[in-house]
Design an enzyme around this catalytic site. Sequence first.
Site, PDB file in Angstrom:
ATOM      1  NE  ARG A  58      -1.899  15.306  10.828  1.00  9.58           N
ATOM      2  CZ  ARG A  58      -3.383  15.587  10.966  1.00  9.58           C
ATOM      3  NH1 ARG A  58      -4.011  15.968  10.018  1.00  9.58           N
ATOM      4  NH2 ARG A  58      -3.893  15.176  11.960  1.00  9.58           N
ATOM      5  CG  ASN A  74      -1.804   1.265   1.175  1.00  8.90           C
ATOM      6  OD1 ASN A  74      -2.833   1.266   0.309  1.00  8.90           O
ATOM      7  ND2 ASN A  74      -1.706   2.034   1.977  1.00  8.90           N
ATOM      8  CG  ASP A 100      -6.774  18.177   8.604  1.00  9.87           C
ATOM      9  OD1 ASP A 100      -6.510  17.642   7.396  1.00  9.87           O
ATOM     10  OD2 ASP A 100      -6.551  17.454   9.614  1.00  9.87           O
TER      11      ASP A 100
HETATM   12  C1  LIG Z   1      -2.000  16.740   1.126  1.00  8.23           C
HETATM   13  C2  LIG Z   1      -2.744  15.642   1.614  1.00  8.23           C
HETATM   14  C3  LIG Z   1      -2.533  15.363   2.907  1.00  8.23           C
HETATM   15  C4  LIG Z   1      -3.356  14.065   3.387  1.00  8.23           C
HETATM   16  N1  LIG Z   1      -3.235  13.534   4.724  1.00  8.23           N
HETATM   17  C5  LIG Z   1      -3.712  12.415   5.347  1.00  8.23           C
HETATM   18  C6  LIG Z   1      -3.495  12.073   6.434  1.00  8.23           C
HETATM   19  O1  LIG Z   1      -2.933  12.727   7.117  1.00  8.23           O
HETATM   20  N2  LIG Z   1      -4.059  11.087   6.654  1.00  8.23           N
HETATM   21  C7  LIG Z   1      -4.949  10.280   5.902  1.00  8.23           C
HETATM   22  O2  LIG Z   1      -5.554   9.240   6.269  1.00  8.23           O
HETATM   23  N3  LIG Z   1      -5.326  10.580   4.695  1.00  8.23           N
HETATM   24  C8  LIG Z   1      -4.643  11.653   4.140  1.00  8.23           C
HETATM   25  N4  LIG Z   1      -4.681  12.322   2.934  1.00  8.23           N
HETATM   26  C9  LIG Z   1      -5.727  11.558   2.132  1.00  8.23           C
HETATM   27  C10 LIG Z   1      -5.130  10.235   1.701  1.00  8.23           C
HETATM   28  O3  LIG Z   1      -3.797  10.506   1.079  1.00  8.23           O
HETATM   29  C11 LIG Z   1      -6.204   9.444   0.571  1.00  8.23           C
HETATM   30  O4  LIG Z   1      -7.256   9.207   1.359  1.00  8.23           O
HETATM   31  C12 LIG Z   1      -5.328   8.337  -0.085  1.00  8.23           C
HETATM   32  O5  LIG Z   1      -6.459   7.671  -1.007  1.00  8.23           O
HETATM   33  C13 LIG Z   1      -5.298   7.100   0.890  1.00  8.23           C
HETATM   34  O6  LIG Z   1      -4.459   6.296   0.361  1.00  8.23           O
HETATM   35  P1  LIG Z   1      -5.041   4.664   0.795  1.00  8.23           P
HETATM   36  O7  LIG Z   1      -6.240   4.623   0.189  1.00  8.23           O
HETATM   37  O8  LIG Z   1      -3.793   3.744   0.153  1.00  8.23           O
HETATM   38  O9  LIG Z   1      -4.975   4.624   2.323  1.00  8.23           O
HETATM   39  C14 LIG Z   1      -4.155  13.399   2.530  1.00  8.23           C
HETATM   40  C15 LIG Z   1      -4.176  14.014   1.372  1.00  8.23           C
HETATM   41  C16 LIG Z   1      -3.677  14.805   0.557  1.00  8.23           C
HETATM   42  C17 LIG Z   1      -3.830  15.492  -0.774  1.00  8.23           C
END
Ligand SMILES: Cc1cc2nc3c(=O)[nH]c(=O)nc-3n(C[C@H](O)[C@H](O)[C@H](O)COP(=O)(O)O)c2cc1C
Length: 479
Positions: A171, A166, A279
């Site tokens: 953050r 994955n 956020d």
């Molecule tokens: C700038 C930015 C910061 C993000 N920070 C977080 C975070 O701190 N925690 C989180 O769960 N998702 C965060 N996201 C959203 C995830 O990256 C997004 O839901 C992603 O699809 C997660 O990947 P996964 O499906 O493999 O878990 C962030 C997105 C962006 C654009």
Amino acid sequence: MVFADLGDYLDTLRTKSMLRDVNVSVDPDLELTHILSEELRVGKKMTILFNKVRGSDIPAVGNIFSDWERMKMVLGDEPENIGNRLLGLVQVPSDTDSLISKGLQMMKELGGIKPKVSSSLGSSHTIMEKPELSRYPVCKTWPGDAGRFITLPVVVSRDPETGHRNVGMYRLQVFDDETLGMHWQIHKGGAEHYHDYLEKKKPMEVAVVLGTDPLTIFSAVAPLPNGLDEFSFAGLVSRKKMELAQGQTVDLQYPRNAEIVLEGIVDPTETRLEGPFGDHTGYYSLEEQFPVFHVKRVIEKKNPIYPTSIVGKLWHEDVIIGKAIERMFLPIIRFQVPEIIDMNTMEEAVFHNMVVVSIRKRYPGQAKKVMFALWGLGQLMFSKIIVVVDSDIDVHDRKQVIWAMSTRIDPQRDVFIVPGTVTDSLDHASQQFNYGSKMGIDATRKGQAEGFTRNWPEVMDVPEEIKDTVRKRWREYGL
Ligand SMILES: Cc1cc2nc3c(=O)[nH]c(=O)nc-3n(C[C@H](O)[C@H](O)[C@H](O)COP(=O)(O)O)c2cc1C
């Protein structure tokens, strides 16, 4: 266009006058991030490379995805075209001839899917003597933030059972030189792996990449189903295999073009308070217990560049990322819920808080069927309010949407609440952290079977011949 690494992307932006260098000293504490914010609000939405960040020898870059033009450069095409290409891979044609040409086409498309893994990072990179996170220009964005946060990381983990990779963007709060708070929300891929390690009472290996080519950064945000590897996805989008390096202290692979890699361990039994953090919602996410990432090894490219991003009340680059995701995944969503014509995850609502979909309605209750389908579809589970409108409404035209929402509903009949459901971790208004309710608004025209026994009036319009006459005679009227 595929960029070899972050530097290659920045060089291209510079030649197109889409990047500015800031060569005076700036403070990573509130100042740097406010410059990025102001550039987006009142400036030309430049990507900015800060060459002198106080307290660090490493430059920081921000506003990487600051407009649609940059996003298209990164993806190499309009996101919806890429979505249609991806959809083409799962659609099977019915006749033999098309099947053969489809097979050939698929071989071409799938050429990039399997990343090429080679040895660990070698001469292009240096193993640092010890982790020293204070060397990096990690920023504090909002005054109430608990400290400095890495905001654009690419976080790699592996399922302990299946070995599936994955890659997510979560953050990280810097606690000290070698310890970070890992903010993967409970519903995300990284957290899924974390819970599997927790069950097995085994430490979890994690690699965090700070800075890689922008398509890979985007892919970490893409809401792919668990088990679908984001590095393979990046290869599919670019039609070019990603080149990965074998981890040195962890059995994980990450992009060879990484600027900085943090390899380490999350002990699933350990948590620590993370946040507050200003956020995407425009509010501070309050402090909560999150896992802790212990950095064991740091590997750096020569002259690395550290990428950062700011989130907050509109308007920041997460808006561009969110819209690109919506457009790219719409063809696949339509494939699964075929009555959907279009969808608008509204940026003012932080995307998932209000989703408007238009449908081709054929039978009673279809709007609710669509809502429940979306609430069950990947990260659309976070949609707090779903509004369903008829096919004559353009979901991107707020005026049309509000007109439909206010003229086609009887609130008692058409607005309903689903209690006790999943909520986004960032939703501070929900009853509890990660748990609350949803609202569905059926703004489609109602039929008899839906209990509507009156006649639905026609939408007023002028006949086409009159429109035509007026158009042709407009100058004659002297207007
Ligand atoms: C700038 C930015 C910061 C993000 N920070 C977080 C975070 O701190 N925690 C989180 O769960 N998702 C965060 N996201 C959203 C995830 O990256 C997004 O839901 C992603 O699809 C997660 O990947 P996964 O499906 O493999 O878990 C962030 C997105 C962006 C654009």
